[in-house]
Design an enzyme around this catalytic site. Structure first.
Site, short mmCIF file in Angstrom:
data_model
loop_
_atom_site.label_atom_id
_atom_site.label_comp_id
_atom_site.label_asym_id
_atom_site.label_seq_id
_atom_site.Cartn_x
_atom_site.Cartn_y
_atom_site.Cartn_z
N GLY A 199 82.40 58.87 36.96
CA GLY A 199 81.31 59.66 36.38
C GLY A 199 81.45 59.86 34.88
O GLY A 199 81.85 58.95 34.15
N VAL A 200 81.11 61.05 34.43
CA VAL A 200 81.13 61.34 33.00
C VAL A 200 82.56 61.30 32.45
O VAL A 200 82.80 60.88 31.32
CB VAL A 200 80.38 62.68 32.72
CG1 VAL A 200 81.13 63.87 33.20
CG2 VAL A 200 80.03 62.81 31.26
N ASP A 201 83.51 61.68 33.27
CA ASP A 201 84.93 61.65 32.89
C ASP A 201 85.35 60.21 32.54
O ASP A 201 85.95 59.96 31.48
CB ASP A 201 85.75 62.18 34.09
CG ASP A 201 87.18 62.54 33.74
OD1 ASP A 201 87.53 62.54 32.54
OD2 ASP A 201 87.96 62.82 34.68
N ASN B 7 88.79 66.57 36.39
CA ASN B 7 89.42 67.09 37.61
C ASN B 7 90.76 67.71 37.21
O ASN B 7 91.22 67.53 36.08
CB ASN B 7 89.57 66.01 38.68
CG ASN B 7 90.46 64.88 38.22
OD1 ASN B 7 91.66 65.08 37.98
ND2 ASN B 7 89.90 63.70 38.04
N THR C 69 77.64 68.26 39.60
CA THR C 69 76.48 67.79 40.38
C THR C 69 76.51 66.29 40.68
O THR C 69 75.54 65.76 41.23
CB THR C 69 75.14 68.15 39.71
OG1 THR C 69 75.02 67.43 38.47
CG2 THR C 69 75.04 69.63 39.45
N GLY C 70 77.60 65.62 40.33
CA GLY C 70 77.74 64.20 40.67
C GLY C 70 78.69 64.05 41.84
O GLY C 70 78.37 64.46 42.98
N ILE C 71 79.85 63.53 41.57
CA ILE C 71 80.86 63.27 42.60
C ILE C 71 81.22 64.55 43.37
O ILE C 71 81.48 64.50 44.58
CB ILE C 71 82.10 62.62 41.93
CG1 ILE C 71 81.73 61.22 41.42
CG2 ILE C 71 83.29 62.57 42.89
CD1 ILE C 71 82.69 60.61 40.42
N1 AR6 Z 1 76.57 61.29 30.16
C1 AR6 Z 1 76.03 62.39 30.73
N2 AR6 Z 1 76.06 62.65 32.03
C2 AR6 Z 1 76.69 61.76 32.83
C3 AR6 Z 1 77.29 60.58 32.33
C4 AR6 Z 1 77.22 60.37 30.94
N3 AR6 Z 1 77.76 59.29 30.37
N4 AR6 Z 1 77.82 59.89 33.39
C5 AR6 Z 1 77.55 60.61 34.49
N5 AR6 Z 1 76.85 61.73 34.17
P1 AR6 Z 1 80.24 63.64 37.62
P2 AR6 Z 1 81.41 66.07 38.82
C6 AR6 Z 1 76.31 62.80 35.01
O1 AR6 Z 1 80.38 62.90 38.90
O2 AR6 Z 1 80.35 66.11 39.85
C7 AR6 Z 1 85.17 62.46 38.10
O3 AR6 Z 1 85.82 61.47 38.84
C8 AR6 Z 1 76.15 62.55 36.48
O4 AR6 Z 1 74.98 61.77 36.72
O5 AR6 Z 1 80.62 62.94 36.35
O6 AR6 Z 1 81.79 67.34 38.12
C9 AR6 Z 1 86.14 63.55 37.64
O7 AR6 Z 1 87.39 63.02 37.30
C10 AR6 Z 1 75.99 63.97 36.99
O8 AR6 Z 1 74.66 64.43 36.76
O9 AR6 Z 1 81.09 65.03 37.62
C11 AR6 Z 1 86.21 64.42 38.86
O10 AR6 Z 1 87.10 63.88 39.80
C12 AR6 Z 1 76.94 64.77 36.07
O11 AR6 Z 1 77.19 63.90 34.95
C13 AR6 Z 1 84.81 64.38 39.41
O12 AR6 Z 1 84.25 63.13 38.95
C14 AR6 Z 1 78.25 65.15 36.70
O13 AR6 Z 1 78.72 64.11 37.54
C15 AR6 Z 1 83.95 65.48 38.86
O14 AR6 Z 1 82.69 65.45 39.51
#
Ligand code: AR6
Length: 191
Positions: free
Chosen positions: A46-48, A38, A136-138
């Protein structure tokens, strides 16, 4: 007659290979791991969250230095830091758009994430890059259109630039993997 749905898990693009794997991006051995961050660059869920947890405090420290130098990271932009204890040389942090119905330049901003991440990767000399499914997550971007934007942008960059050699999407769950495999199938058959 019903049309057969063809899915693909890899596509050769000149001297580059674009591939899809299901898994955890923090377990990848590549030059650069892309993070769905972010604008604060101060970590999150999530991934972050997974990248900061596994990579250790050196990543946050490097993010603080970026903040001090250039302030918040704009949506669609990317910046590199150390990968800390991950099995990679760099983490490239990018900020995807929060999905807000699709008419707020989301596709354009999402494409920019992948373009800028690849630009940063090339500047660093990275030959292998792993991407998550940004937004595609949060951030709530529906995975089917996001997969189409992600893959077409990365393919276009590989065609234009001929590098990096390995472009790997690491998809965390089966639904996301399936959406990317279907989108890659459409891209592959469109030529
Ligand atoms: N490896 C691969 N993919 C993952 C992993 C992992 N370890 N963990 C989650 N995913 P998101 P966004 C997938 O929410 O939508 C954070 O708080 C997940 O299932 O990580 O871009 C940041 O700081 C989904 O398919 O990212 C921002 O505030 C994808 O990664 C916000 O979330 C993206 O989900 C960004 O949200």
């Amino acid at each position: 007659m019903a049309e057969a749905t063809s899915t693909l898990d890899a596509l050769e693009i000149g001297s580059s290979r674009l591939e899809l794997v299901r898994g955890d991006i923090t377990a990848q051995s590549v030059d650069a791991i892309v993070n769905a961050a972010n604008s604060s660059l101060m970590g999150g869920g999530g991934v972050d969250g997974a990248i900061h947890r596994k990579g250790g405090p050196a990543i946050l420290e490097a993010c603080r230095a970026v903040r001090a130098r250039q302030g918040r990271l704009a949506t669609g932009d990317a910046v590199a830091t150390t990968a800390g204890e991950l099995d990679a040389r760099w983490v490239i942090h990018t900020v995807g758009p929060v999905y807000n119905g699709g008419d707020a330049r989301e596709p354009e901003l999402l494409a920019s994430c992948y373009r800028r991440s690849l630009e940063v990767a090339r500047e660093l000399g990275a030959t292998s890059v792993a991407f998550p499914s940004v937004s595609t997550g949060i951030y709530g971007y529906p995975v089917e259109p996001a997969a189409a934007v992600a893959l077409s942008t990365v393919r276009e960059q590989a065609v234009l630039e001929g590098s990096p050699a390995l472009l790997r999407f690491v998809l965390f769950d089966q639904h996301t993997y399936d959406a990317y495999a279907a989108a890659l199938g459409r891209l592959g058959s469109a030529g």
